[in-house]
Structures are given as C-alpha cells and as structure tokens.
Design a protein around this motif. Structure first.
Motif, PDB file in Angstrom:
ATOM      1  N   VAL A  47     -37.774 -47.851 -60.442  1.00 26.58           N
ATOM      2  CA  VAL A  47     -36.996 -46.634 -60.153  1.00 26.58           C
ATOM      3  C   VAL A  47     -35.872 -46.493 -61.176  1.00 26.58           C
ATOM      4  O   VAL A  47     -35.609 -45.402 -61.699  1.00 26.58           O
ATOM      5  N   ARG A  69     -47.689 -41.644 -61.864  1.00 26.32           N
ATOM      6  CA  ARG A  69     -48.615 -40.589 -61.449  1.00 26.32           C
ATOM      7  C   ARG A  69     -50.059 -41.106 -61.407  1.00 26.32           C
ATOM      8  O   ARG A  69     -50.810 -40.785 -60.488  1.00 26.32           O
ATOM      9  N   TRP A 109     -50.181 -43.287 -58.229  1.00 23.57           N
ATOM     10  CA  TRP A 109     -50.154 -42.556 -56.959  1.00 23.57           C
ATOM     11  C   TRP A 109     -51.370 -41.665 -56.787  1.00 23.57           C
ATOM     12  O   TRP A 109     -51.818 -41.427 -55.661  1.00 23.57           O
ATOM     13  N   ALA A 167     -43.050 -41.453 -46.884  1.00 23.14           N
ATOM     14  CA  ALA A 167     -41.711 -41.154 -47.405  1.00 23.14           C
ATOM     15  C   ALA A 167     -40.574 -41.813 -46.613  1.00 23.14           C
ATOM     16  O   ALA A 167     -39.660 -42.380 -47.210  1.00 23.14           O
ATOM     17  N   LEU A 180     -37.573 -44.122 -48.062  1.00 23.19           N
ATOM     18  CA  LEU A 180     -36.183 -43.679 -47.863  1.00 23.19           C
ATOM     19  C   LEU A 180     -35.336 -44.819 -47.303  1.00 23.19           C
ATOM     20  O   LEU A 180     -34.232 -45.079 -47.776  1.00 23.19           O
ATOM     21  N   ARG A 185     -30.530 -43.476 -59.333  1.00 22.69           N
ATOM     22  CA  ARG A 185     -31.336 -44.571 -59.881  1.00 22.69           C
ATOM     23  C   ARG A 185     -30.479 -45.808 -60.140  1.00 22.69           C
ATOM     24  O   ARG A 185     -30.919 -46.939 -59.916  1.00 22.69           O
ATOM     25  N   ALA A 230     -36.717 -37.314 -46.497  1.00 20.50           N
ATOM     26  CA  ALA A 230     -37.469 -38.411 -47.123  1.00 20.50           C
ATOM     27  C   ALA A 230     -38.458 -37.943 -48.200  1.00 20.50           C
ATOM     28  O   ALA A 230     -38.515 -38.538 -49.283  1.00 20.50           O
ATOM     29  N   PRO A 231     -39.252 -36.884 -47.952  1.00 16.61           N
ATOM     30  CA  PRO A 231     -40.207 -36.480 -48.991  1.00 16.61           C
ATOM     31  C   PRO A 231     -39.531 -36.048 -50.296  1.00 16.61           C
ATOM     32  O   PRO A 231     -40.112 -36.186 -51.368  1.00 16.61           O
ATOM     33  N   PHE A 233     -36.741 -37.417 -51.606  1.00 16.85           N
ATOM     34  CA  PHE A 233     -36.417 -38.662 -52.318  1.00 16.85           C
ATOM     35  C   PHE A 233     -37.683 -39.340 -52.817  1.00 16.85           C
ATOM     36  O   PHE A 233     -37.699 -39.916 -53.898  1.00 16.85           O
ATOM     37  N   LEU A 234     -38.754 -39.289 -52.016  1.00 23.60           N
ATOM     38  CA  LEU A 234     -40.018 -39.897 -52.454  1.00 23.60           C
ATOM     39  C   LEU A 234     -40.473 -39.286 -53.775  1.00 23.60           C
ATOM     40  O   LEU A 234     -40.846 -39.998 -54.714  1.00 23.60           O
ATOM     41  N   ARG A 235     -40.443 -37.953 -53.847  1.00 19.08           N
ATOM     42  CA  ARG A 235     -40.928 -37.299 -55.074  1.00 19.08           C
ATOM     43  C   ARG A 235     -40.026 -37.583 -56.270  1.00 19.08           C
ATOM     44  O   ARG A 235     -40.506 -37.816 -57.373  1.00 19.08           O
ATOM     45  N   LEU A 242     -37.814 -40.165 -56.706  1.00 21.82           N
ATOM     46  CA  LEU A 242     -37.650 -41.574 -57.092  1.00 21.82           C
ATOM     47  C   LEU A 242     -38.964 -42.310 -57.276  1.00 21.82           C
ATOM     48  O   LEU A 242     -39.036 -43.240 -58.062  1.00 21.82           O
ATOM     49  N   VAL A 243     -39.988 -41.942 -56.530  1.00 23.75           N
ATOM     50  CA  VAL A 243     -41.160 -42.812 -56.439  1.00 23.75           C
ATOM     51  C   VAL A 243     -42.413 -42.197 -57.077  1.00 23.75           C
ATOM     52  O   VAL A 243     -42.997 -42.784 -57.979  1.00 23.75           O
ATOM     53  N   THR A 244     -42.827 -41.029 -56.600  1.00 21.76           N
ATOM     54  CA  THR A 244     -44.112 -40.511 -57.062  1.00 21.76           C
ATOM     55  C   THR A 244     -43.992 -39.651 -58.321  1.00 21.76           C
ATOM     56  O   THR A 244     -45.009 -39.252 -58.888  1.00 21.76           O
ATOM     57  N   ALA A 245     -42.767 -39.341 -58.743  1.00 21.57           N
ATOM     58  CA  ALA A 245     -42.537 -38.562 -59.970  1.00 21.57           C
ATOM     59  C   ALA A 245     -43.196 -37.190 -59.900  1.00 21.57           C
ATOM     60  O   ALA A 245     -43.630 -36.643 -60.910  1.00 21.57           O
ATOM     61  N   GLU A 246     -43.273 -36.628 -58.705  1.00 17.62           N
ATOM     62  CA  GLU A 246     -43.797 -35.271 -58.540  1.00 17.62           C
ATOM     63  C   GLU A 246     -42.625 -34.287 -58.538  1.00 17.62           C
ATOM     64  O   GLU A 246     -41.538 -34.614 -58.063  1.00 17.62           O
ATOM     65  N   TYR A 271     -41.957 -26.194 -51.790  1.00 15.10           N
ATOM     66  CA  TYR A 271     -42.242 -27.507 -51.207  1.00 15.10           C
ATOM     67  C   TYR A 271     -41.188 -27.865 -50.157  1.00 15.10           C
ATOM     68  O   TYR A 271     -41.525 -28.325 -49.060  1.00 15.10           O
TER      69      TYR A 271
END
Lengths: 255, 255
Positions: free
Chosen positions: A171, A185, A188, A223, A227, B168, B223-224, B226-228, B230-234, B240
């Motif tokens: 991260v 990407r 995932w 998620a 979190l 980050r 949560a979704p 932060f997920l996008r 920090l994590v999934t890079a979407e 959305y």
C-alpha cells in the motif's frame, strides 16, 4: 534445480519443517490433505527430504510454504515466489531485483529471466501463489458457508503479521511505484474471477438472484475486512466476518 | 502568535491565497459559506490580511487551508495541525517531533507542549481538523442525498494526491508504530459519531428502520472506497459511490 538450502539443511531444521508442515504432507506429498488414513513413516525414512528442507528457512506456519505437488520446476517457482514476498516485506518493492530474488531463492538469475519478463509479473504471480494457498476457494454446496469460509480465510491472511507486513508495504510503495497498481490489477482480476465462480455457483443454485452483480458483491464482501485491518485499526473476528456475509446475502435475497 | 510567515507574505502570494480561498471567506471570515450575497471588498481593503497570508505557504486548493473562524489561538492551532500532516507526508510518522512541527508552523515549541500531551494526540487532532474541512457532514433533509455527498467528499479526499500520500504513509507506519492505531481509533471514533448523527437523522425521519446498526452501516458505506483506493487500484467515480449508498439504503429498507 535443487535448492542450495536443501543440501545444507540440518536434521533439527528438517524436524521443525516436519512439525510445521503436518505429517500427511510428508508421506504423500502429492496429496494435499489433512486427513490421516494410515500411520506416518518416521521422518528419517522420508525419501523427499530435500523437498521438505525447502520449507525450512523462513516463515514457519505459513501455509504457502507447505509442500505442493510438482517437480523440480514447480519447486523452483515456489522458492522464487516466496523469495519475492520475503524481499518485499524486508526491503520494499523499490529494492526488489531479479538478482536479490535469485540469491535468496538459491537459483540462477537466468532462470528468473527465462520465466518472468519483469518485476511487475513476478509480484503478481507471487501474490497469486501466496493467496492461492492461504485463501483457497471453498465449494461446500452452500453459498453462505462458502462466503463465510472465504471471509474467515481472508481475515486470517490479512491480519497475520506476515500478511499485514506485506499489505502495508505494498500500500505504501504503490503511492510511489505505478507498476504495483498494475500487479494489483492482475492479482485482483484473477482473484475476483475465482471468487466470482464461487458466487456464480450460488446464483446457479438459486441462492442469489440471476441479475446479481458478482464483482460488486465481492467488493462489498471483502472491503470491511481491509478497512478494519488497514484503516480503522478495529479487530476482526469470525462473528464480524459472518455478519458481513449475512448482511449481503439477506439483502440480496430480500430485494 | 502571528506567524512569521504571515509577516513576510508578498502581495502576489496573498492574491493567490485569495483566489484559492474563495472570496466569501475574505470579507466575512467568520461565516463559512460559499454563497455570495453582496459584492466582495477589493482584497487590499481586507483587514485580516495576516490571516489570509497564513493560508499561503503550501497546499493551495486544500480546503483545510481555508480561513476558519477564530482568533490568534485558533490560527496557531491550524498552523500546527497543518504542519503535522505536512511533516508526516514528507518524512513519515517516526520522524515527527514537536521541534520539527513547531519550526514548520513558525511557533514556539513551548506552545505545542502546552496544548498537546504527545504525538498521538497531535496526530488525531490534525486528522480531525483536516477531515472536518475536507469531508463536512451534510444535512440536506434526505439521508440518501446526505450519504451521497458524504461518499463523494470521502472519495475526493482519499483519492487526491495529498490525501493518498497521507493515507499510505499512515497505513505503512501503523505497522511499525502502535500509537498510530491509537490515533486512528480516536479519529474514527469521532468521525463515526459525526456520521452516526447523519444516519440517526435518517432513522428519525423513517428512512431507515429503528434497529439499524449505524456503525456497521457506516463501515459498509466507506469500506469499498478505501478498498479501491488502497488495495485494488480501481478508480472511483460519483456513480460508484452512489451505487454503494443505494445498495445499502435499498437493502436496509427492503428487509
């Protein structure tokens, strides 16, 4: 290639590896089962002693270090991919290099260049190999049970010290190194496809409506776990993971 | 204390600050409104010129740099809390010290020791001050509209370059420095209370059932995002964010 580490393994290390791996993996390393249908051989009788030693040097208790089926090529792959993640946790992605990974895995650098085009590919594959072992995709015949097992495994994986170390490093580094986003990407996309198959079976069984947006459901499933681990510093337990599953399934079927 | 920076501000810097802050803040700095009921004064007529200059040195366009009501003490607070976050983004939490923050904010170190007991308190308050400006709590009379505005503001805040940098760094440092988790819990406890009041008004208006678990709903709301990031890079867009709100509200009322 037999790893150099395998050749110098001391008996006490091998003993630890055996204790770590669980005996069923020893006498039939090609069968990944935890059941135990007949008595194990004594460890000194085990023929695959070098393969056992491969699991010794680091991260005892990490499921991905356990024996997996496959020949020499598969063992080299595993040693390399493990080394990638160890290097990242220790030194960050920026310092990761084919040279360092090769040295750590005890293989020739040329072997790496033959198999992987660049660091981004190496990272994506290492993450997939690790997560494939640590978070297997369940198929119990019940979507609720499958998703519970999945969230439990994800929670255990990302809140373990090793898992957190890796995740926090990635991260952080992703803010400076764009190719990490590329690897993320790739990773995932593959993981969502696998989890999507789990959800898809539930849709086929009528446990979810046919028009379910599977990817959106998976995002909302995982998620809150990320979190809590990364952002709000709240603990996760099985009851919390189950609540997320129940909230999603109950709402999807109530609509 | 009037900041040293304020005294040396050049007219062109002040001009930039004015452009950045939005004129309504200039002629009535005590009213935080973006509406514009009467013509602004020319900037050279503004009496609070030193206060304007406080906003100049860094991060133009960051909402938390805008003028806020309050006297000298409030301005010192703001300068210090801004300096805390700038220091963390630049050098990480481990290197943060009262000395460095005081130097950066242009205040005496003793001032910091009088107001904050330790770095953990300083971090929690800096995060709250920043987020309070960047992600205000809406009250439009409609829960759906309130939650849409809230998720849009969170998405903008955590995907901005400054916001991502800060997030980050904290995610990474939290793996090494336990007191960051303490500051995170203080921060999130306050933010969940504020967002809880927004949701609570919706419950009172009958937009959600009385037995709604407000904190659990807020977790699943944010949560979704932060997920996008920090994590999934979407990527995240408004559509959305709106889908998350709609999925939560529609499921809560369908049950």
């Amino acid at each position: 290639m037999r790893s150099r580490r395998a050749c110098v393994a001391r008996p006490e290390d091998v003993g630890l590896a055996i204790a770590d791996m669980g005996l069923p993996f020893l006498w039939r390393p090609d069968v990944a089962t935890r059941t135990f249908p007949r008595p194990p051989l004594l460890w000194q009788h085990v023929v695959a002693i070098e393969e056992v030693a491969m699991a010794v040097p680091s991260r005892r208790g990490d499921p991905r270090r356990r024996m997996r089926p496959g020949g020499r090529s598969a063992r080299v792959n595993e040693a390399v991919l493990d080394a990638v993640l160890d290097e990242i946790v220790e030194s960050g992605y920026a310092k990761l290099s084919f040279e360092r990974v090769a040295a750590r895995a005890g293989v020739h650098k040329a072997t790496l260049y033959r198999r992987w085009a660049n660091k981004e590919e190496l990272l994506a594959e290492a993450l997939l190999a690790h997560t494939g072992s640590a978070v297997p995709m369940p198929d119990t015949g019940s979507l609720r049970e499958d998703l519970r097992r999945l969230t439990h495994a994800i929670a255990a994986n990302i809140s373990s010290p090793d898992g957190q170390g890796l995740l926090r490093t990635l991260v952080s580094d992703a803010g400076r190194v764009p190719e990490i986003a590329g690897a993320a990407r790739t990773f995932w996309s593959e993981r969502f496809a696998l989890a999507g198959a789990v959800v898809g079976r539930g849709v086929e069984r009528g446990e979810l409506p046919p028009d379910t947006d599977v990817a959106f459901l998976i995002e909302r499933l995982i998620a809150p776990l990320f979190l809590r681990v990364l952002v709000t510093a709240e603990p996760i337990d099985a009851a919390y993971a189950d609540r997320i599953v129940d909230a999603l399934l109950d709402s999807a079927t109530a609509g």
